[in-house]
Scaffold this active site. Structure first.
Site, PDB file in Angstrom:
ATOM      1  N   HIS A  80       0.807  -1.222   0.000  1.00  0.00           N
ATOM      2  CA  HIS A  80       0.000   0.000   0.000  1.00  0.00           C
ATOM      3  C   HIS A  80       0.840   1.273   0.000  1.00  0.00           C
ATOM      4  O   HIS A  80       0.331   2.331   0.352  1.00  0.00           O
ATOM      5  CB  HIS A  80      -0.922   0.034   1.225  1.00  0.00           C
ATOM      6  CG  HIS A  80      -2.104  -0.873   1.121  1.00  0.00           C
ATOM      7  ND1 HIS A  80      -3.245  -0.553   0.429  1.00  0.00           N
ATOM      8  CD2 HIS A  80      -2.315  -2.114   1.632  1.00  0.00           C
ATOM      9  CE1 HIS A  80      -4.120  -1.541   0.519  1.00  0.00           C
ATOM     10  NE2 HIS A  80      -3.575  -2.504   1.243  1.00  0.00           N
ATOM     11  N   LYS A  87       0.174  13.843   2.022  1.00  0.00           N
ATOM     12  CA  LYS A  87      -1.186  14.130   1.563  1.00  0.00           C
ATOM     13  C   LYS A  87      -1.427  15.640   1.409  1.00  0.00           C
ATOM     14  O   LYS A  87      -2.426  16.060   0.840  1.00  0.00           O
ATOM     15  CB  LYS A  87      -2.204  13.517   2.523  1.00  0.00           C
ATOM     16  CG  LYS A  87      -2.161  11.987   2.525  1.00  0.00           C
ATOM     17  CD  LYS A  87      -3.186  11.395   3.484  1.00  0.00           C
ATOM     18  CE  LYS A  87      -3.091   9.882   3.545  1.00  0.00           C
ATOM     19  NZ  LYS A  87      -3.530   9.215   2.304  1.00  0.00           N
ATOM     20  N   THR A 136      -8.985   5.893  -1.741  1.00  0.00           N
ATOM     21  CA  THR A 136     -10.361   5.470  -2.020  1.00  0.00           C
ATOM     22  C   THR A 136     -11.354   6.585  -1.749  1.00  0.00           C
ATOM     23  O   THR A 136     -12.477   6.539  -2.246  1.00  0.00           O
ATOM     24  CB  THR A 136     -10.753   4.231  -1.185  1.00  0.00           C
ATOM     25  OG1 THR A 136     -10.532   4.499   0.205  1.00  0.00           O
ATOM     26  CG2 THR A 136      -9.949   3.016  -1.602  1.00  0.00           C
TER      27      THR A 136
END
Length: 869
Positions: A405, A608, A713
């Site tokens: 991941h 992020k 997601t």
């Protein structure tokens, strides 16, 4: 004569005992092969076996029965919490009936099963989802109403299960839902965290505070405690290897902790198939030391009890401390060892040879957290089952599958060798045996390539040495997969972080399964208005398109339909009103529902780039302040929503939260600006909060530095609900753009191939921010000046941008501001914006977790659907 305790056997290993193995899992058969009734009078049994409650009278009877017996209450002293618990227990009864039939069916067919090991399962609330999947929401709503309560009020009584934090856990939850819906035999295994990760609070000066999240303080109606399913898990002690001249070893002494099973039913949608999530709770083997207590040593009397309970107290204990690091490793072994003991017990009941284990079991490792399962299964096969090493290794490497991941080498998990030797001495011996054989194989294939040997070693030579868990997972499994193909994640896995292993094993071992989300929770449950509009317009039954999301393409026929677009916009506006009501009631803040809703909700992390977002907000604020009142009236009003938790050890992300909160205070209180810009940080982010935020979004931000986000997601969830995407060319953003059309997304920033060169330039040829981006320099200077309070407190965060800038904020800032300007311009054309929204939802079929779980089932696990009649 009486039995006498043999003290010599204390602490010696023994086969785990499972109480229900004393009975049969399926009925015996007579000589003609027909099933015999197990015991008692068959007619009495059959007359009293109940069926699911599916109408108002039977649901009411079940509800009232649980009020009287399970809760020991009467109608006159029943509040909303009690009514929720009675409703949950009633729904669970239905789930358990289906669960029992499913497990009996699986045991009868004795086919191959898959087991999904994940340290997180971010389940969210269960009641609403269970009613949706059972198809009983209307019946329960009517029943609850007639009993004097409101179903929506009862749903709000439920706390989110504290079993996860971010996308990793939510992905696991979606896969369990889809496995049941697709009628695949898949169980999940995780830990039952008593306090979750933490409850996020915000201090008066804007800092994140962490408090325990007591999500289990009331009865949890969704779990079944399995006191008869328990295993002894060992830590510390001594290990002896090469017993009797073989590869066998013996591990004894140390600390023994009991793993107790708690089952959570996972219902499929529009099917009776119901799978299981088995969670492990920890408790001491002997919870109270009576001898210490009698001697007056009260603290020591309960020491073992407290130590055992700590293992499943919190998700991700802070590993910045020695205690926290050891506790995290304890968690990982405790969970994988208990899960493997349970899986092996189930396999042994089949009576098959151990060499056939891969024909009946597939185990998916969700990231590196469960990698200790590899040496643990070797320990079981070699030490307990007495298999030769090579045979055991063949079994292991055909049983496990590994999902990577991350694309960040520094994010790959590793553990100090001395810690493993101390905590798991036998496993470190096994790992060294694996290292030795692996070394020989690599040296044989690449003779003289010492650099490659060092790169591929399971042991990182450092002070201290470390075990590289991703390398162990890579060589100990059958296949490795990334989670986004077009985004380059799977390609980057093959060409960068695991390139040497691709050269060694061949490219066929390394594949891709693009992540997916379940449309039941992330559209039908969280956005019923849009769900009803889609069903009404397309005339496709809901139970059809919710299991085949590609049918949403039917919406493309209605893009030019004025009436349909008006209804679409009305649904979006209603969702904005719902979010505004939630924010007002929960946080006491007012939200302008006529403004654009701009949302970024993610786990806080530097890559992020929530920092880039808030810097963009400050730039917008400064620009608005410089405008005249008449100029401001031409600006598109914007609400910017942030939500997410930062790990307590992440210093810079904690500062980002503080900056967001204090910027919001200044901006929202400015009388000149508050009609045009508002900022909200919503604390204690959860699945439930996401279910309200996502349907209300006009635009969502997914702005990680290119090449750092494996997939994501949340981008899929926003787009499924008609929110447009603003992002970098990273993660699943790329595949979404390929599906919905690049004209319906807003991209900015440098591309992945440029990132390493830019970082090199930052290090060796730095350019001042003032030259690179004067606008960004002005923003940073305003923060440093104390415009948002706390003068000087943000300097460590700002210095990461001015001096190092590993995540390319200085390089991408101007492009980001231009993308925000384009969003403003296009949002002003409401007709075209709504068309983009419809097209985006219509093309999201690829991103269903139903598709993803079928990819795993067919291409990796080799398991088949099996329907319960």
């Amino acid at each position: 004569m009486t039995s006498v305790l043999d003290v010599a056997k204390i602490g010696k290993p023994g086969r785990p005992r499972h109480v229900r193995t004393l009975t049969l899992y399926i009925p015996e058969q007579d000589e003609d092969g027909r099933e015999k009734w197990p015991r008692g009078e068959e007619k009495i049994w059959r007359d009293n076996l109940r069926s699911p409650d599916t109408d108002v009278p039977s649901i009411a009877r079940s509800f009232v029965n649980h009020v009287q017996t399970s809760l020991a209450r009467q109608p006159h002293n029943l509040n909303d919490l009690g009514a929720y618990l009675a409703t949950g227990l009633s729904v669970r009864d239905n789930l358990l009936l289906n669960w029992n039939e499913t497990q009996l069916h699986m045991n009868r067919t004795a086919g191959k099963r898959a087991y999904y090991l994940s340290l997180e399962f971010l389940m969210g609330r269960t009641l609403d989802n269970a009613l949706l999947n059972l198809g009983l929401k209307d019946q329960y709503r009517e029943t609850i109403d007639r009993l004097g309560f409101n179903l929506e009020d009862l749903i709000d009584q439920e706390r989110d299960a504290g079993l996860g934090n971010g996308g990793l856990g939510r992905l696991a939850a979606c896969y369990l839902d889809s496995s049941s819906t697709q009628e695949l035999p898949v169980w999940g295994y995780g830990l039952r965290y008593k306090y979750g990760i933490f409850q996020q609070l915000i201090s008066p000066d804007g800092q994140q505070l962490e408090a325990p999240d007591p999500w289990l303080e009331h009865l949890n109606p969704w779990e079944v405690a399995r006191a008869d399913v328990q295993y002894e898990i060992r830590f510390y002690g001594e290990a002896q290897k090469y017993v009797n001249g073989t590869d066998r070893g013996v591990w004894y002494g140390g600390q023994e902790v009991l793993a107790i099973a708690y089952d959570v039913t996972i219902p499929g949608y529009d099917t009776r198939n119901t799978n299981n999530l088995r969670l492990w709770g920890s408790m001491p083997k002997r919870g109270f030391d009576l001898q210490s207590f009698n001697a007056g040593d009260y603290e020591h009397a309960i020491e073992s009890s407290n130590g055992a309970a700590a293992i499943t107290s919190v998700l991700y204990p802070n590993d910045q401390t020695t205690f926290g690091k050891e506790l995290r490793l304890k968690q990982q072994y405790f969970w994988t060892a208990a899960s493997l003991a349970d899986i092996m017990r189930r396999f042994r009941n089949l009576g098959k040879p151990l060499i056939e284990l891969p024909d009946y079991i597939a185990i998916q490792l969700n990231d590196t957290h469960p990698t200790l399962a590899i040496p643990e299964l070797m320990r079981i096969l070699v030490d307990e089952e007495d298999l030769p090493w090579d045979v055991a290794w063949h079994v292991v490497t055909n049983t496990f599958f590994f999902t990577n991941h991350t694309v960040l080498p520094e994010a790959l998990e590793k553990w100090p060798v001395p810690l493993i030797e101390h905590l798991l001495p036998r496993h470190m011996q096994i790992i060294y045996d694996i290292v030795r054989r692996h070394f020989v194989s690599v040296a044989h294939k690449f003779p003289g390539d010492n650099d490659r040997l060092a790169r591929m070693s399971l042991i990182e030579e450092n002070h201290p040495k470390y075990v590289r868990m991703a390398h162990l997972a890579c060589i100990g499994d059958r296949k490795v997969n990334g989670v986004a193909e077009a985004s380059l994640h799977s390609e980057l896995v093959r060409t960068t972080i695991l390139k040497d292993f691709v050269d060694f094993f061949g490219v066929s071992k390394f594949g891709n399964v693009t992540n997916g989300i379940t449309p039941r929770r992330w559209l039908a449950q969280c956005n019923p208005g849009l769900t009803d509009l889609i069903t009404k317009t397309t005339k496709i039954p809901k139970n059809i398109w919710l299991k085949d999301l590609s049918k949403l393409e039917e919406l493309l026929k209605y893009v030019e339909d004025d009436d349909f677009r008006e209804e679409w916009a009305a649904v979006k506006q209603a969702n904005k009103e719902r979010l505004a009501h939630y924010v007002r009631v929960t946080f006491g803040l007012n939200v302008n529902t006529k403004a654009m809703f701009d949302v970024q909700i993610k786990r806080l992390h530097e890559y992020k780039r929530q920092t880039l977002n808030i810097l963009g907000v400050i730039h917008r604020y400064l620009t608005l302040k410089a405008m005249s009142p008449s100029e401001r009236k031409k600006v598109t009003p914007r609400n910017v929503f942030f939500a997410g938790k930062a790990a307590p050890g992440y210093v810079y992300t904690l500062q980002t939260i503080r900056l967001i909160v204090n910027v919001a205070r200044v901006v929202n209180a400015d009388p000149d600006i508050r009609d045009y810009l508002n900022v909200f940080f919503l604390p204690d982010y959860s699945v439930t909060m996401a279910e309200i935020l996502i349907p209300a979004s006009d635009i969502s931000q997914h702005i990680s530095t290119a090449g750092t986000e494996a997939s994501g997601t949340s981008n899929m969830k926003f787009c499924l609900n008609g929110g447009l995407l603003l992002g970098t060319v990273d993660g699943a953003n790329i595949e979404i753009a390929e599906e919905v059309g690049s004209e319906n997304v807003f991209f900015f920033g440098h591309l992945t191939p440029a990132v390493e060169e830019l970082r090199y330039q930052h290090k060796h040829h730095p350019v001042p921010v003032e030259e690179k981006s004067p606008d960004l320099a002005r923003v940073l200077d305003q923060i440093s000046s104390g415009l948002f309070g706390d003068e000087g407190v943000y300097e460590p965060l700002l210095n990461t941008i001015r001096q190092v800038d590993n995540y390319l904020i200085t390089d991408d800032f101007d492009s980001y501001i231009e993308a925000l300007r384009i969003v403003d311009d296009e949002y002003d054309d409401r007709t075209e914006w709504i068309k983009k929204s419809i097209r985006t939802t219509a093309k999201m079929g690829k991103f269903s977790s139903d598709r993803a779980i079928q990819d795993y089932a067919q291409e990796y696990w080799n398991i088949e659907s099996t329907k319960v009649q």
